[in-house]
Design an enzyme around this catalytic site. Structure first.
Site, PDB file in Angstrom:
ATOM      1  N   ASN A 110      99.485  88.079  44.972  1.00  0.00           N
ATOM      2  CA  ASN A 110      98.796  87.594  43.936  1.00  0.00           C
ATOM      3  C   ASN A 110      99.378  85.699  43.487  1.00  0.00           C
ATOM      4  O   ASN A 110      99.703  85.719  42.635  1.00  0.00           O
ATOM      5  CB  ASN A 110      99.620  88.506  42.598  1.00  0.00           C
ATOM      6  CG  ASN A 110      98.159  88.359  41.287  1.00  0.00           C
ATOM      7  OD1 ASN A 110      97.413  87.759  41.298  1.00  0.00           O
ATOM      8  ND2 ASN A 110      98.812  88.371  40.003  1.00  0.00           N
TER       9      ASN A 110
ATOM     10  N   GLU B 107      98.696  89.293  32.431  1.00  0.00           N
ATOM     11  CA  GLU B 107      97.768  88.007  32.443  1.00  0.00           C
ATOM     12  C   GLU B 107      96.723  87.768  31.215  1.00  0.00           C
ATOM     13  O   GLU B 107      96.539  87.649  31.191  1.00  0.00           O
ATOM     14  CB  GLU B 107      98.094  86.697  33.287  1.00  0.00           C
ATOM     15  CG  GLU B 107      99.871  86.446  33.462  1.00  0.00           C
ATOM     16  CD  GLU B 107      99.385  85.447  35.132  1.00  0.00           C
ATOM     17  OE1 GLU B 107      98.888  85.691  35.553  1.00  0.00           O
ATOM     18  OE2 GLU B 107     100.606  85.613  35.223  1.00  0.00           O
TER      19      GLU B 107
ATOM     20  N   LYS C  77      96.735  84.458  41.923  1.00  0.00           N
ATOM     21  CA  LYS C  77      96.480  83.542  40.237  1.00  0.00           C
ATOM     22  C   LYS C  77      95.153  82.492  40.406  1.00  0.00           C
ATOM     23  O   LYS C  77      94.381  83.144  41.288  1.00  0.00           O
ATOM     24  CB  LYS C  77      97.118  84.056  39.918  1.00  0.00           C
ATOM     25  CG  LYS C  77      98.551  84.407  39.667  1.00  0.00           C
ATOM     26  CD  LYS C  77      99.978  84.610  38.315  1.00  0.00           C
ATOM     27  CE  LYS C  77     100.959  85.742  38.566  1.00  0.00           C
ATOM     28  NZ  LYS C  77     101.477  85.280  37.560  1.00  0.00           N
TER      29      LYS C  77
ATOM     30  N   GLY D 158     106.833  84.429  36.317  1.00  0.00           N
ATOM     31  CA  GLY D 158     106.778  82.843  36.441  1.00  0.00           C
ATOM     32  C   GLY D 158     107.786  82.066  35.942  1.00  0.00           C
ATOM     33  O   GLY D 158     107.837  80.885  34.881  1.00  0.00           O
TER      34      GLY D 158
ATOM     35  N   HIS E  54      96.733  93.548  34.812  1.00  0.00           N
ATOM     36  CA  HIS E  54      98.168  92.338  34.924  1.00  0.00           C
ATOM     37  C   HIS E  54      98.439  91.796  33.761  1.00  0.00           C
ATOM     38  O   HIS E  54      97.074  91.607  32.200  1.00  0.00           O
ATOM     39  CB  HIS E  54      97.536  90.744  35.619  1.00  0.00           C
ATOM     40  CG  HIS E  54      98.477  90.501  35.703  1.00  0.00           C
ATOM     41  ND1 HIS E  54      99.297  88.900  35.123  1.00  0.00           N
ATOM     42  CD2 HIS E  54      99.686  89.662  37.107  1.00  0.00           C
ATOM     43  CE1 HIS E  54     100.531  88.738  35.600  1.00  0.00           C
ATOM     44  NE2 HIS E  54     100.634  89.601  36.670  1.00  0.00           N
TER      45      HIS E  54
ATOM     46  N   SER F 144     109.042  87.135  39.588  1.00  0.00           N
ATOM     47  CA  SER F 144     110.187  85.470  40.057  1.00  0.00           C
ATOM     48  C   SER F 144     110.630  86.848  41.080  1.00  0.00           C
ATOM     49  O   SER F 144     111.449  86.347  41.316  1.00  0.00           O
ATOM     50  CB  SER F 144     111.118  85.785  38.963  1.00  0.00           C
ATOM     51  OG  SER F 144     110.525  84.931  37.799  1.00  0.00           O
TER      52      SER F 144
ATOM     53  N   GLU G 197     105.702  95.215  36.045  1.00  0.00           N
ATOM     54  CA  GLU G 197     106.757  94.016  35.838  1.00  0.00           C
ATOM     55  C   GLU G 197     106.372  93.526  34.471  1.00  0.00           C
ATOM     56  O   GLU G 197     105.977  93.157  33.711  1.00  0.00           O
ATOM     57  CB  GLU G 197     105.310  93.299  36.078  1.00  0.00           C
ATOM     58  CG  GLU G 197     104.448  93.194  37.396  1.00  0.00           C
ATOM     59  CD  GLU G 197     103.589  92.106  37.820  1.00  0.00           C
ATOM     60  OE1 GLU G 197     103.819  91.682  39.172  1.00  0.00           O
ATOM     61  OE2 GLU G 197     102.371  91.945  37.208  1.00  0.00           O
TER      62      GLU G 197
HETATM   63  P1  PGA Z   1     105.460  85.476  40.053  1.00  0.00           P
HETATM   64  O1  PGA Z   1     104.916  86.455  39.696  1.00  0.00           O
HETATM   65  O2  PGA Z   1     105.951  86.117  41.271  1.00  0.00           O
HETATM   66  O3  PGA Z   1     105.174  83.880  39.706  1.00  0.00           O
HETATM   67  O4  PGA Z   1     106.421  85.955  38.270  1.00  0.00           O
HETATM   68  C1  PGA Z   1     104.279  87.920  39.094  1.00  0.00           C
HETATM   69  C2  PGA Z   1     103.233  88.467  39.006  1.00  0.00           C
HETATM   70  O5  PGA Z   1     102.386  88.214  37.722  1.00  0.00           O
HETATM   71  O6  PGA Z   1     102.448  89.295  39.938  1.00  0.00           O
END
Ligand code: PGA
Length: 252
Positions: free
Chosen positions: A10, A98, A12, A174, A96, A214, A168
């Site tokens: 992803n 976010e 983003k 992140g 997601h 992560s 997740e």
């Molecule tokens: P990250 O994000 O690997 O940077 O923690 C994962 C995601 O949001 O899909």
């Protein structure tokens, strides 16, 4: 039934056009002999088409990070599932955290998008996961169940088997705070039970459940080794060829 490991990146809201193409080219070359996993990258929507073109005749499929649920019409700024399908997109990430937490997307909206994606022949990657305060309050499973029930409302068992779920935990995204393989396995097993209860054992055995939060080339192998972890949805570590490749190579 054996579920094939599925690793998705992803991206983003990152990278430029040239950086996207460079990453896609690098991954294309280095994954030419990968057989142990399905692989996808999910670039920002403006780069979907050039990245899909760069990845033609490769082992890597392309996914979008969002879609709108209407077919067409006066919806300024939105993109339909048919449009994504039309330009060679295979997957779409839905719900997601976010989008749920920053952009206010509800499970009801995620549900409409899931229906629209399936109707257009896209494979939804539906994200679920708890906030830190919810984990600390001991309500992780309850939160995930609510998101699961809401996001898949009205979806048939047949369509359910086409979907991918990404667990997740929001506190792990992140932050560098990865869930332990045991924590991931516990929730993945609970999600599989939810699928079994609603859609039957066959559907539960077929649906792939990715872990996200992560994941990197150091911790991927151990997480992917868990029986109910069928892949990873990767943010930060999917932006560099070598770290993403390291995760893909964690699939055995
Ligand atoms: P990250 O994000 O690997 O940077 O923690 C994962 C995601 O949001 O899909």
């Amino acid at each position: 039934m054996t579920r094939r490991i599925f690793i998705a990146g992803n991206w983003k809201m990152n990278l430029t056009l040239s950086a996207s193409l460079e990453l896609a080219e690098g991954l294309k070359q280095k994954t030419a002999n990968v057989t142990a996993a399905d692989v996808a990258v999910c670039p920002p929507s403006v780069y979907l088409q050039p990245v899909a073109a760069a990845l033609r005749n490769s082992n890597i499929k392309v996914g979008a990070q969002n879609v709108y649920f209407e077919k067409n019409g006066a919806f300024t700024g939105e993109i339909s599932a048919e449009m994504l399908k039309d330009i060679g997109v295979t997957y779409v990430i839905l719900g997601h955290s976010e989008r749920r937490n920053i952009l206010g997307e509800s499970s009801e909206t995620v549900n409409r998008k899931t229906h629209a994606a399936l109707a257009a022949g896209l494979i939804p990657i539906v994200c679920v996961g708890e906030l830190l305060k919810e984990r600390e309050a001991g309500v992780t499973e309850e939160v995930v169940r609510r998101q699961f029930d809401g996001s898949f409302s009205g979806i048939s068992a047949e369509d359910m088997t086409k979907c991918v779920i990404a667990y997740e935990p929001v506190w792990a995204i992140g932050t560098g705070k990865v869930a332990t393989p045991e924590q991931a396995e516990e929730v993945h097993a609970a999600i599989r039970k939810m699928i079994a209860a609603k859609y039957g054992k066959d559907a539960a055995e077929a649906v792939r459940i990715q872990y996200g939060g992560s994941v990197n080339d150091k911790n991927a192998e151990e997480i992917l080794a868990k029986p109910n972890v069928d892949g990873a949805l990767v943010g930060g570590a999917s932006l560099k060829v070598d770290s993403f490749l390291g995760i893909i190579n964690g699939a055995k």
